[in-house]
Design a protein around this motif. Structure first.
Motif, PDB file in Angstrom:
ATOM      1  N   LEU A   1     -23.533  60.221 -52.503  1.00 62.15           N
ATOM      2  CA  LEU A   1     -23.365  61.338 -53.449  1.00 62.15           C
ATOM      3  C   LEU A   1     -24.711  61.788 -54.026  1.00 62.15           C
ATOM      4  O   LEU A   1     -24.941  62.988 -54.221  1.00 62.15           O
ATOM      5  N   ASP A   2     -25.607  60.821 -54.266  1.00 64.69           N
ATOM      6  CA  ASP A   2     -26.960  61.186 -54.732  1.00 64.69           C
ATOM      7  C   ASP A   2     -27.654  62.049 -53.689  1.00 64.69           C
ATOM      8  O   ASP A   2     -28.285  63.059 -53.996  1.00 64.69           O
ATOM      9  N   ARG A   3     -27.550  61.577 -52.443  1.00 63.28           N
ATOM     10  CA  ARG A   3     -28.209  62.308 -51.344  1.00 63.28           C
ATOM     11  C   ARG A   3     -27.581  63.707 -51.192  1.00 63.28           C
ATOM     12  O   ARG A   3     -28.306  64.679 -50.997  1.00 63.28           O
TER      13      ARG A   3
ATOM     14  N   GLU B   1     -26.327  65.541 -53.481  1.00 65.42           N
ATOM     15  CA  GLU B   1     -26.843  66.419 -54.544  1.00 65.42           C
ATOM     16  C   GLU B   1     -28.238  66.955 -54.200  1.00 65.42           C
ATOM     17  O   GLU B   1     -28.568  68.096 -54.506  1.00 65.42           O
ATOM     18  N   ARG B   2     -29.014  66.114 -53.504  1.00 70.83           N
ATOM     19  CA  ARG B   2     -30.379  66.550 -53.192  1.00 70.83           C
ATOM     20  C   ARG B   2     -30.426  67.545 -52.030  1.00 70.83           C
ATOM     21  O   ARG B   2     -31.295  68.402 -51.986  1.00 70.83           O
ATOM     22  N   ILE B   3     -29.509  67.433 -51.073  1.00 69.28           N
ATOM     23  CA  ILE B   3     -29.657  68.227 -49.835  1.00 69.28           C
ATOM     24  C   ILE B   3     -28.628  69.349 -49.695  1.00 69.28           C
ATOM     25  O   ILE B   3     -28.675  70.092 -48.724  1.00 69.28           O
ATOM     26  N   GLU B   4     -27.715  69.480 -50.633  1.00 65.43           N
ATOM     27  CA  GLU B   4     -26.586  70.394 -50.387  1.00 65.43           C
ATOM     28  C   GLU B   4     -27.018  71.844 -50.146  1.00 65.43           C
ATOM     29  O   GLU B   4     -26.365  72.558 -49.388  1.00 65.43           O
ATOM     30  N   ASP B   5     -28.125  72.276 -50.754  1.00 65.18           N
ATOM     31  CA  ASP B   5     -28.566  73.658 -50.552  1.00 65.18           C
ATOM     32  C   ASP B   5     -29.075  73.913 -49.130  1.00 65.18           C
ATOM     33  O   ASP B   5     -29.180  75.052 -48.701  1.00 65.18           O
ATOM     34  N   ARG B   6     -29.380  72.839 -48.428  1.00 67.28           N
ATOM     35  CA  ARG B   6     -29.930  72.992 -47.066  1.00 67.28           C
ATOM     36  C   ARG B   6     -28.841  72.844 -46.003  1.00 67.28           C
ATOM     37  O   ARG B   6     -29.131  72.554 -44.851  1.00 67.28           O
ATOM     38  N   TRP B   7     -27.601  73.071 -46.389  1.00 67.94           N
ATOM     39  CA  TRP B   7     -26.498  72.712 -45.497  1.00 67.94           C
ATOM     40  C   TRP B   7     -26.531  73.417 -44.145  1.00 67.94           C
ATOM     41  O   TRP B   7     -26.146  72.850 -43.130  1.00 67.94           O
TER      42      TRP B   7
END
Ligand code: SF4
Length: 523
Positions: free
Chosen positions: A298-300, A302-308
């Motif tokens: 879940l931490d990860r 949050e960090r990468i979701e914009d780069r989906w």
């Protein structure tokens, strides 16, 4: 009851996380401590809306989800109880549902269930008295009763669907059944596990095109080498892990820490893709030891979701396809209106023969219906008449259908194939999730009866009939009586006026929804 899961699903700003936990085959000890520890840590973490507890997964005995779910419920974490049709008949299932309602545990994942596995002394008896659709209908009817008795909350029931089927017939069978599940009262959907972004996008397209306002959670899994091998071998019905993915996972885990890191990254990336595609949330599985790995995923995320969009290619979808023109979109058209599969000569003969015979002898409202009813009444009025009817009916239907003499014939719903003899789960409302390449989960040497039914209807240009109606469960009081007499005298599920049949008639899938899906995707 806790309403965290419901509330989060309804909150447009909330991306919902549910966590699947598997209780072991013990009532005390390390496994129970582990499950409770994960639940406590999930509660403290605050990002998980609910844990879902499996119901004898794989058909093998384990601690009841009702019991351990209740323990988790007591610590304040919301719970989704998996409720399968495999181990209890409708009487036991109603009793279990009432028990869950009294405990306040009303989030239910309604499933037909994997086929029966081994218990003490060998394989257990498969029950499958209801299927997922009739279970949803039962829960909706019980909800009305519960609410009428003064409880403000009925059940909050959801269902599963697999968008990862490899043949158009199985895919169509899944969507047709989803249409029935929605009509029967499903309030949320959880997908099966697969690693194909195009198929994930396709499912959302189809549900929107069908006009369903159902929140869909996509399955995400912490894929270890053991799980990848089992899933790739088809030993978890409905789950798809390709050969390439299995090999990749095995290579990653040559070094344990690299493997674990890759598994976390894959789970986070798939979650990001699902969020980007418009899924309401994720259903996270494969967590067997502790919560820390969930927190890492879940931490990860949050960090990468914009780069989906960067991760679409990891799951077989080119960024250019995303998401307005999903690769599989045209398939719905093909499934609904596409080229007809060619039936073999015997299959064609059987289908046409049965269809014509049905039209002549079993069409309600036809010119001859009154005549057959009068004849049926005469035969039914004395023992010899009933014997004559059975003597005429049994050999013909045994030869043509493998008839089991259930007395409540369901062949009209399956393109004139028998759900009792041809489907080990006796499903009357659509395919279970376990078929693979058109083959039955339980008997892979033969085709799934719903795949065959799709081929028949599609060949006749009527594939949407696969979703037609909501079929009440078989009436066991008619067992070993003449289904011909029962049909003409209105005693079978088609003529019955009982509450279940009435509910079913009022909640039928709108088959035009499937056509809408095709039309909208075509535009
Ligand atoms: S015939 Fe189809 S629906 Fe029935 S158990 Fe086999 S795979 Fe499932």
């Amino acid at each position: 009851m806790l309403r965290v899961f419901q509330h989060d699903l309804r909150d447009p700003a909330h991306f919902v996380i549910t966590l699947e936990l598997v209780p072991g085959r013990e009532s005390t000890g390390r496994k129970i401590d582990t499950v409770m520890g994960i639940a406590r840590d999930a509660m403290a973490d605050g990002r998980v809306s609910a844990v879902s507890i499996t119901d004898n997964p794989g058909g093998n005995p384990s601690l009841s989800p009702d019991v351990i779910g209740n323990e988790i419920f007591k610590i304040g974490l919301d719970v989704i109880v998996h409720f399968t049709c495999r181990d209890m008949n409708r009487v036991g299932m109603e009793s279990r549902a009432l028990q869950l309602a009294m405990m306040g545990m009303k989030n239910i994942l309604a499933l037909t269930g994997d086929y029966t596995g081994a218990g003490f002394g060998g394989q257990g008896a498969p029950v499958f008295d209801l299927d997922a659709v009739s279970l949803l209908a039962m829960l909706a009817m019980l909800s009305e009763r519960i609410e009428a008795a003064g409880d403000p909350d009925g059940f909050f029931a959801g269902c599963a669907v697999s968008p990862f089927k490899l043949t158009p017939g199985e895919t169509m069978a899944q969507y047709a059944k989803l249409c029935r599940k929605e009509a029967a009262g499903a309030k949320f959907v959880i997908t099966q596990l697969g690693y194909d972004a195009g198929r994930f996008a396709h499912l959302l397209d189809v549900t929107r095109s069908m006009g369903f306002d159902l929140p869909v959670l996509g399955s995400v899994y912490l894929l270890t080498p053991k799980a990848a091998r089992i899933m790739n071998a088809g030993r978890v019905p409905g789950v798809v892990v390709s050969d390439q993915l299995r090999e990749r996972v095995l290579a990653e885990w040559r070094d344990r820490e690299t493997g674990r890191q890759a598994a976390v990254e894959r789970a986070a990336r798939l979650a990001a893709v699902l969020k980007g595609l418009g899924y309401k949330g994720i259903h996270l599985g494969g967590i067997h030891r502790d919560f820390s790995v969930v927190a890492r995923i879940l931490d990860r995320l949050e960090r990468i979701e914009d780069r989906w969009t960067e991760f679409l290619a990891d799951f077989g979808m080119a960024a250019a396809q995303e998401p307005a023109a999903p690769a599989a979109g045209g398939e719905v058209c093909a499934m609904v209106d596409g080229p007809a599969p060619a039936l073999g000569p015997l299959e064609k003969l059987h289908f046409n023969l049965m269809r014509q015979a049905h039209g002549m002898f079993f069409a309600r409202g036809s010119a001859s219906a009154g005549l057959w009813r009068t004849l049926a009444r005469r035969l039914d009025s004395h023992r010899a008449g009933r014997l004559i009817a059975s003597t005429l009916e049994d050999p013909v239907k045994r030869l043509l259908l493998g008839c089991r003499h259930c007395g409540d014939c369901g062949i009209v719903h399956l393109a004139f194939l028998c759900p009792e003899s041809q489907c080990p789960k006796h499903t009357r409302n659509g395919a279970c999730g376990g078929s693979r390449n058109g083959r039955c989960e339980v008997h892979p040497e033969r085709y799934c009866v719903w795949y065959r039914a799709w081929r028949r209807w599609a060949a006749a240009g009527e594939s949407r009939r696969l979703a037609e109606g909501c079929v009440p469960p078989r009436r066991w009081e008619l067992n070993e009586t003449s289904s011909w007499l029962n049909f003409h005298l209105g005693r079978d599920h088609q003529g019955s006026g009982d509450a279940f049949a009435r509910f079913c008639r009022s909640r039928s899938c709108r088959t035009e929804a499937l056509a809408n899906a095709a039309d909208q995707i075509r535009q």
